[in-house]
Design a protein around this motif. Structure first.
Motif, PDB file in Angstrom:
ATOM      1  N   UNK A  36      41.945  39.120  42.212  1.00 38.37           N
ATOM      2  CA  UNK A  36      42.469  38.849  40.622  1.00 38.37           C
ATOM      3  C   UNK A  36      41.923  39.947  39.614  1.00 38.37           C
ATOM      4  N   UNK A  37      40.441  40.204  39.807  1.00 36.77           N
ATOM      5  CA  UNK A  37      39.710  41.114  38.712  1.00 36.77           C
ATOM      6  C   UNK A  37      40.172  42.371  38.630  1.00 36.77           C
ATOM      7  N   UNK A  38      40.508  42.880  40.064  1.00 43.75           N
ATOM      8  CA  UNK A  38      41.074  44.137  40.374  1.00 43.75           C
ATOM      9  C   UNK A  38      42.512  44.457  39.720  1.00 43.75           C
ATOM     10  N   UNK A  76      34.177  45.031  39.148  1.00 45.90           N
ATOM     11  CA  UNK A  76      34.699  44.066  38.562  1.00 45.90           C
ATOM     12  C   UNK A  76      33.640  43.281  37.730  1.00 45.90           C
ATOM     13  N   UNK A  77      32.550  43.609  37.766  1.00 53.80           N
ATOM     14  CA  UNK A  77      31.477  42.948  36.744  1.00 53.80           C
ATOM     15  C   UNK A  77      31.243  43.435  35.396  1.00 53.80           C
ATOM     16  N   UNK A  78      32.156  44.485  35.041  1.00 49.83           N
ATOM     17  CA  UNK A  78      31.937  45.115  33.893  1.00 49.83           C
ATOM     18  C   UNK A  78      33.447  45.318  33.253  1.00 49.83           C
ATOM     19  N   UNK A  79      34.309  44.111  33.180  1.00 51.40           N
ATOM     20  CA  UNK A  79      35.637  44.566  32.602  1.00 51.40           C
ATOM     21  C   UNK A  79      35.438  44.442  30.966  1.00 51.40           C
ATOM     22  N   UNK A  80      36.289  45.446  30.624  1.00 50.81           N
ATOM     23  CA  UNK A  80      36.445  45.512  29.058  1.00 50.81           C
ATOM     24  C   UNK A  80      37.546  45.157  28.580  1.00 50.81           C
ATOM     25  N   UNK A  81      37.887  44.125  27.857  1.00 52.88           N
ATOM     26  CA  UNK A  81      38.995  43.668  27.306  1.00 52.88           C
ATOM     27  C   UNK A  81      39.044  44.042  25.907  1.00 52.88           C
ATOM     28  N   UNK A 128      31.295  40.570  44.040  1.00 46.33           N
ATOM     29  CA  UNK A 128      30.518  40.719  45.533  1.00 46.33           C
ATOM     30  C   UNK A 128      30.498  42.237  45.714  1.00 46.33           C
ATOM     31  N   UNK A 129      29.576  42.478  46.744  1.00 46.79           N
ATOM     32  CA  UNK A 129      29.727  43.844  47.378  1.00 46.79           C
ATOM     33  C   UNK A 129      29.411  44.922  46.271  1.00 46.79           C
ATOM     34  N   UNK A 130      28.502  44.797  45.684  1.00 51.20           N
ATOM     35  CA  UNK A 130      27.862  45.743  44.655  1.00 51.20           C
ATOM     36  C   UNK A 130      28.837  45.625  43.661  1.00 51.20           C
ATOM     37  N   UNK A 131      29.527  44.613  43.313  1.00 53.09           N
ATOM     38  CA  UNK A 131      30.540  44.529  42.047  1.00 53.09           C
ATOM     39  C   UNK A 131      31.723  45.400  42.253  1.00 53.09           C
ATOM     40  N   UNK A 132      32.081  45.569  43.728  1.00 56.40           N
ATOM     41  CA  UNK A 132      33.564  46.462  43.739  1.00 56.40           C
ATOM     42  C   UNK A 132      34.631  45.429  44.266  1.00 56.40           C
ATOM     43  N   UNK A 133      34.321  44.120  44.576  1.00 57.03           N
ATOM     44  CA  UNK A 133      35.370  43.214  44.807  1.00 57.03           C
ATOM     45  C   UNK A 133      35.176  41.744  44.092  1.00 57.03           C
ATOM     46  N   UNK A 134      36.000  41.243  43.610  1.00 57.87           N
ATOM     47  CA  UNK A 134      35.824  39.951  42.938  1.00 57.87           C
ATOM     48  C   UNK A 134      34.987  38.866  44.070  1.00 57.87           C
ATOM     49  N   UNK A 135      34.482  38.038  43.299  1.00 50.63           N
ATOM     50  CA  UNK A 135      33.722  37.013  43.948  1.00 50.63           C
ATOM     51  C   UNK A 135      34.629  35.885  44.377  1.00 50.63           C
ATOM     52  N   UNK A 136      36.170  35.912  44.096  1.00 54.70           N
ATOM     53  CA  UNK A 136      37.007  34.935  44.163  1.00 54.70           C
ATOM     54  C   UNK A 136      37.988  35.103  45.182  1.00 54.70           C
ATOM     55  N   UNK A 137      37.880  34.378  46.325  1.00 58.55           N
ATOM     56  CA  UNK A 137      38.666  34.663  47.717  1.00 58.55           C
ATOM     57  C   UNK A 137      40.142  34.591  47.277  1.00 58.55           C
ATOM     58  N   UNK A 138      40.936  35.539  47.521  1.00 65.94           N
ATOM     59  CA  UNK A 138      42.550  35.656  47.230  1.00 65.94           C
ATOM     60  C   UNK A 138      43.186  34.421  47.746  1.00 65.94           C
TER      61      UNK A 138
END
Length: 835
Positions: free
Chosen positions: A216-218, A233-238, A260-270
């Motif tokens: 989702x965050x990607x 995904x932990x530095x999203x600028x809207x 997750x994973x050094x902030x490269x995938x979202x922490x929310x399971x698809x």
């Protein structure tokens, strides 16, 4: 003698008589099709009753009611409005019969009682067996069936006459979707609603460049106005805001961990995300926080009637999901993921690791350190219980837990003796929610939401050479309850109102053991709010949403009004205009200390407003948009202005003369978001462009106004995808101007042992460019087993773009530039089996 006035009257009368005689009569069926398109209604009739009827089309200036009256007065037919969208047409003199039926749930096959069965002249309610019976029903009439929580059904009496006592199945409403005004905004499954939000349905989702799963965050980063300058995904600028200014929720739970994973995938399971809603402006009055935007993720709302499961693996983690029916009224879904790099390190893991820890002690050890090793893992698990207590009472209970754990072991010779020390960092988030919905009748429903969440970030950073340990901890504990009432005042006019209470506690610890020092702080804020909002559709193609929220902040004893508005108007079949505005506020922000940064895994700490060093964030925003849609073309342009006041310099990631500044200020941004989309059968291509002028104002700093750290002026994205019988392929590029930077003064780099900088953010880094591609293929192994496969390439050309930079002293007391580069060419693949 005829004067000029009488002559004019005669001419007008003659013209209207001539027009009425000359206007051609058309078949009634053609006229009805046109009326259905104009008023978005549905007619039900027997062909033999209308196929020989001719009528002069009604004047297009007539409203819906007058149009129906006109047709009835000019035909030998009776028009009966069962609902605003359903009209039956019958002859005036027809035979009458008896009909009967049984109403059942489509998914469970259970009989449904208290269902309304209505014809043009009468109605009845089904009994506890779902049975109904109607006598003296006109043979050419229609039967309209409706029940709370189910999609309505319209059938002709003729079907009953042929088949006898009919069994009718009602399909449960899975979602109460807002009206969609733009479908497939970027790719299949991304839609824009009359509310102004972007709504992503992953059941219908297509494919985007570089993505092979529904992260989702990607996904939202591909939309205009959304960016992540460091690719995480932990530095999203809207629209120029920092990540902490985003409200991120899952099933109503406010989330303080998003990556997750050094902030490269979202922490929310698809597997646990069915829809995602992105709101950039015109936020509903029921929501607070998120002065830059809101990202709302939801799992499915319809219980499962059949067992389902899936298991998958990619180059990062394994995942599994199971969906279990619990009797005839409930179902339970459980899903989880875990990284496996502690067993097998893929090239994908190595790329992420090197990118995340570049320029940190994890990969840049001092020469005296003889050995260093690391261990990293993450997992998450979520569960959702859906329980239909009665057809009018529904309960949804959700639980989510996630964990990131990193450890780093160093060995060195100290006093001729080998010693080892371990540093570690853990990040955990646990949240739960319960939602109860009660439908009192067709006009009134009530929803009660309760959630609780706890977040903990703890790091122990050991300096083995100096025999010193630094311990840091950031904890958030929050709970909230919200009561919402939805009332239908009349067709097209709805009132939403309610009350919300939220209590948030935050603590921060920093401790060193040599010499010993300890800093600990704890803050608590309680917020009460009442809100009301009206959704009004005054006429076809028009929608107005206006609301106000009154917040009371304890212990500051401060009232804050937060009005919101969104207006949407269809100017024609091709043009739509959007106007939106909002006032918002939030009492939580993040602070950054680069000198002690949780090993680089997560360097931001949540803090609460205290009305002194950390004020309440307050934002104002207005936007104006225009959409053109014609067959396969879509063009949307939106201009906006936004002001956010109360930002703290330490939350803005300064790496120059203002890195340790405690200044309080604001930022102002004006921008344009543009998208052009073309569809040709199964092919879709798009171009998006964003322009932004983003500036800080800090009155206590030497330079009170200067470009924001997020002032990325131009962003362009090109993409295309193709979808054919389970095969999907997509490719695209992302280009943007460089991030602002502050460089030392050439020839005079150091003054008084300090770096002598040029004006803040007076330079920019080189341009950023990235090509991505992805392909997926879905197919059936058997009638019950399905397979999902995919492959993606991130940064196809291996472009070495600079994401950010800063300067530090070297051994010769000269500023050395430190550069953070983009992720190099990285591949990923997925295989998932569902049954």
């Amino acid at each position: 003698m005829i004067n000029k006035y009488n002559f004019f009257v005669i001419i007008v009368i003659f013209f209207n008589i001539f027009k009425s005689y000359c206007q051609e009569k058309l078949p009634l069926q053609e006229v009805l099709i046109d009326v259905e398109k104009r008023f978005q209604c549905n007619f039900s009739y027997a062909n033999e009753d209308v196929n020989t009827v001719l009528v002069i089309p009604p004047d297009t200036e007539l409203n819906f009611v007058d149009t129906i009256k006109y047709l009835e007065n000019n035909t030998n037919l009776v028009f009966n409005t069962l609902e605003s969208k359903f009209i039956t047409i019958i002859s005036k003199e027809v035979s009458k019969i008896l009909i009967c039926g049984i109403i059942r749930d489509f998914e469970t096959n259970e009989p449904l009682q208290n269902v309304t069965i209505k014809t043009s002249e009468t109605f009845i309610i089904s009994n506890f067996k779902g049975y109904f019976e109607l006598d003296q029903v006109k043979a050419n009439d229609s039967v309209y069936v409706r029940h709370l929580g189910y999609n309505p059904l319209l059938k002709s009496v003729d079907q009953f006459k042929k088949r006898g006592c009919e069994t009718l199945y009602l399909l449960p409403k899975t979602e109460e979707l807002e009206t969609i005004i733009i479908e497939n905004y970027l790719t299949q499954g991304i839609n824009k609603t009359t509310e102004g939000s972007l709504y992503i349905n992953y059941d219908q989702f297509g494919i985007l460049p570089g993505l092979i799963e529904n992260d989702a965050l990607q996904t939202i980063q591909t939309l205009p106005g959304i960016n992540s300058f460091d690719e995480t995904v932990t530095n999203i600028n809207i629209r120029g805001g920092t990540h902490d200014q985003n409200l991120i929720t899952w099933n109503g739970i406010k989330m303080y961990q998003s990556g997750h994973f050094f902030s490269y995938i979202s922490a929310f399971d698809p597997n646990l995300i069915h829809t995602t809603t992105l709101i950039k402006n015109g936020t509903p009055a029921s929501l607070t926080d998120g002065v830059s935007g809101s990202i709302q993720m939801q799992s499915k709302n319809a219980r499962s009637s059949e067992f389902g499961a899936s298991i998958g693996v990619n180059f990062i983690n394994v995942d599994g999901s199971i969906d279990i029916p619990l009797g005839k009224k409930a179902s339970l879904q459980i899903s989880g993921r875990r990284s496996y790099n502690d067993i097998l390190e893929t090239r994908t893991y190595q790329n992420y690791f090197e990118k995340a820890f570049q320029n940190t002690e994890v990969v840049s050890n001092e020469s005296n350190v003889i050995e260093a090793s690391d261990n990293f893992r993450f997992f998450d698990i979520g569960t959702v219980l859906l329980y239909d207590v009665t057809p009018n009472d529904k309960v949804k209970a959700s639980l989510i837990a996630m964990d990131n754990n990193f450890s780093f072991l160093e060995s060195a010779f100290i006093n001729n003796e080998e010693q080892s020390r371990e540093s570690s960092s853990t990040q955990r988030n646990l949240g739960g929610s319960i939602t109860y919905q009660r439908n009192w009748n067709e006009e009134l429903s009530t929803t009660i939401e309760f959630y609780g969440v706890t977040y903990r970030l703890r790091a122990e950073n050991v300096d083995i050479l100096n025999d010193q340990k630094l311990t840091q901890e950031n904890k958030v504990l929050e709970s909230g309850i919200k009561v919402i009432s939805d009332l239908t005042l009349k067709e097209g006019l709805y009132l939403h109102s309610g009350y919300e209470f939220v209590e948030t506690g935050v603590s921060n610890l920093e401790e060193t053991d040599s010499p010993f020092s300890r800093l600990f702080g704890k803050d608590l804020i309680r917020k009460h709010a009442v809100f009301t909002q009206i959704d009004y559709t005054p006429w076809r193609g028009s929608h107005l949403k206006g609301g106000i929220r009154l917040n009371y902040i304890d212990p500051f004893e401060e009232f804050i009004f937060a009005p919101r508005i969104h207006f949407n108007q269809r100017l024609s079949n091709r043009f739509i205009i959007d106007v939106a505005g909002e006032f918002k506020n939030q009492t939580m922000t993040q602070t950054i200390d680069f000198q002690s940064d949780f090993l680089g895994v997560e360097k931001r700490r949540w803090i609460l407003s205290n009305q002194n060093e950390v004020p309440i964030l307050k934002s104002k925003q207005g936007s104006l948009g225009l959409t053109y849609k014609n067959k396969s073309w879509l063009c949307n342009i939106e201009t906006y202005i936004k002001n956010v006041d109360g930002i703290v310099a330490q939350s803005q990631e300064f790496r120059n003369q203002y890195e340790r500044s405690q200044a309080i200020g604001s930022y102002q941004i004006a921008g344009i978001d543009f998208i052009l989309n073309k569809k040709i059968h199964q092919f879709s291509g798009w171009l998006s462009y964003s322009y932004a002028d983003n500036n800080y104002t800090f009155k206590t700093l030497q330079e009170d106004t200067f470009p924001s750290n997020l002032n990325i002026r131009h962003i362009i994205a090109l993409g295309a995808n193709y979808n054919e019988k389970g095969f999907k392929v997509s490719a695209g590029l992302n280009w943007r101007t460089g991030k602002p930077t502050t460089r030392p003064v050439p020839g005079n780099e150091v003054i008084d042992n300090r770096i002598n900088y040029q004006p803040v953010n007076s330079k920019v880094l080189s341009e950023y460019l990235r090509f991505d591609a992805s392909v997926t293929y879905d197919f059936n192994v058997t009638n019950t087993v399905k397979m999902h496969t995919g492959f993606s390439i991130w940064n196809l050309t291996n472009q070495q773009s600079e994401l950010s930079n800063y300067y530090e002293f070297t051994d010769i007391n000269f500023p050395q530039e430190v550069i953070q580069n983009a992720l190099e060419l990285t591949t990923n693949a997925v295989i998932k089996v569902s049954f």
